[in-house]
Design an enzyme around this catalytic site. Structure first.
Site, PDB file in Angstrom:
ATOM      1  CD  GLU A 163      -2.747  -1.438   2.375  1.00 39.25           C
ATOM      2  OE1 GLU A 163      -2.726  -0.582   3.260  1.00 39.25           O
ATOM      3  OE2 GLU A 163      -3.420  -2.486   2.455  1.00 39.25           O
ATOM      4  CD  GLU A 268      -4.749  -7.795   1.687  1.00 40.38           C
ATOM      5  OE1 GLU A 268      -5.602  -7.028   2.186  1.00 40.38           O
ATOM      6  OE2 GLU A 268      -3.532  -7.622   1.829  1.00 40.38           O
TER       7      GLU A 268
END
Ligand code: G3I
Length: 378
Positions: A163, A268
């Site tokens: 991220e 995810e």
């Protein structure tokens, strides 16, 4: 008599053929996810302590039966594994890796460098001021080297950086970026490669169907490759909703990453049915909203039509993954059953969500059979 025998035989044969057909169909239906997807891509899930310790026996049964890959949901994040500069805590991470090995699963490490769940000491000095670039490089190198070396040869690949990009394609203004600029990313990949030259290395992020992130991640991959730095795959976190992202935009990103020369991993995956207090929140973990009853519409179960719409949308995504199985190495759900999911508490605590493939009673949802059937076609 002869005729009667012949008739009986024919009837018997027909019955046997029917039975064989029926049992073949039955066997087909009874294939598990990992059997059905064998040779296409790995099918994985995030796991946590109650599962890897064996306490949640029903989850362990499902894990062994359905999945062939696991990733650490929390136990390898720096806050857990490296709580103080001179102290590591490998208790849960060791158990996680052993669990994967014992069950012949592909083990993924998550995550080496992330701004969240970051140990408070990592980027600052005793007075709370940012450390110098040299100190941060040394700390990153020590952390990455120690963790990666400990599991050398046992972990297939690492989410090296997590991220780091924002929706508009800019770098996230994390402490790592503040102190080292964008160079912290190649450095992290380099340190990881030196610690275990055989481990695969991944960049992992959410909202990857967003054109801004897509372009920035493609550039990042190309830059790393141009400099001869190893990167094997891009992890597209699949924290999706009923109306975002568009399947076609997700597909564009998959193809763009593959074209940049890496494998794609759906890392995810979970599909929320709950209303979002902020449609632009992505999977930003720092987002937090006070509980509101009207934002928790299904505390006692999903209405049939919502459940059907959920199944259809999840199936659309799996069809996309199967369509592009040549570029996809792994699809990982972010949890085994609905009750395990972080979605129940983010971005609003105390809600009841239904984002995963198995329900709160550890039962497969209709989507599981559908995935098995779709996999049989392709
Ligand atoms: O372990 C403590 C426990 O000691 C304490 O009593 C309890 C009270 O709140 O908190 C526990 O820690 C929680 C931790 O999960 C372990 O359960 C944290 O509060 C909670 O914030 C943390 O949430 C995790 C989240 O990352 C935090 O960053 C989620 O479980 C985990 O699913 C989530 O995973 C991230 C990926 O790593 C990266 N991509 C987004 C994804 C979803 O946010």
């Amino acid at each position: 008599m002869k005729i009667a025998t012949k008739t009986t035989l024919t009837t018997l044969l027909a019955a046997m053929t029917l039975m064989t057909g029926a049992s073949a169909a039955f066997a087909q239906e009874k294939k598990t996810l990992k059997e059905a997807l064998n040779g296409k891509f790995l099918i994985g899930t995030a796991v946590y302590g109650r599962q890897t310790s064996g306490k949640d026996k029903a989850a362990v049964r499902l894990l062994r039966e359905q999945f062939n890959a696991i990733v650490a949901e929390n136990c390898m994040k720096s806050q857990v594994i490296h709580p103080e500069e001179n102290r590591y805590d490998f208790t849960e991470a060791d158990e996680f890796v052993e669990f994967g090995e014992k069950n012949n699963m592909t083990v993924t490490g998550h995550t080496l460098i992330w701004h969240s769940q970051l140990s408070p000491w990592f980027c600052v000095d005793d007075e709370g001021k940012n450390v110098s670039p040299e100190v941060l490089k040394k700390r990153m190198k020590d952390h990455i080297t120690t963790v990666v070396k400990r599991y050398k040869g046992r972990i297939k690949g690492w989410d090296v950086v997590n991220e780091a990009i924002e929706d508009n394609g800019d770098y996230r203004k994390s402490k790592f970026y503040e102190i080292l600029g964008e160079e912290y990313i190649p450095l992290a990949f380099q340190y990881a490669h030196e610690a275990d030259p055989d481990a695969e290395l991944y960049y992992n992020d959410y909202s990857m169907a967003n054109p801004g992130r897509r372009a920035a991640v493609v550039k990042l991959v190309k830059d790393l490759k141009k400099r001869g730095i190893r990167i094997d795959a891009v992890g597209m976190q699949g924290h999706i909703g009923m109306d975002y992202p568009r399947v076609s935009e997700f597909e564009k990103s998959m193809l763009a990453f593959a074209q940049a020369g890496v494998k794609v991993m759906i890392t995810e995956l979970d599909l929320t049915v709950l209303p979002s207090p902020n449609p632009h929140v992505g999977a930003e973990v720092s987002a937090s909203y006070e509980y509101k009853k009207e934002m928790n519409p299904y505390p006692d179960g999903l209405p049939e039509e919502v459940s059907k719409a959920w199944t259809k949308r999840m199936n659309d995504f799996f069809r996309l993954f199967l369509k592009h199985q040549d570029i996809i190495a792994r699809v990982t759900l972010w949890g085994v059953t609905d009750s395990d999911s972080w979605r129940n508490n983010w971005p609003m605590p105390g809600r009841t969500d239904y984002p995963l493939l198995f329900d709160r009673n550890y039962q497969p949802k209709p989507i599981v059979d559908l995935i098995v059937k779709e996999a049989g076609k392709k």
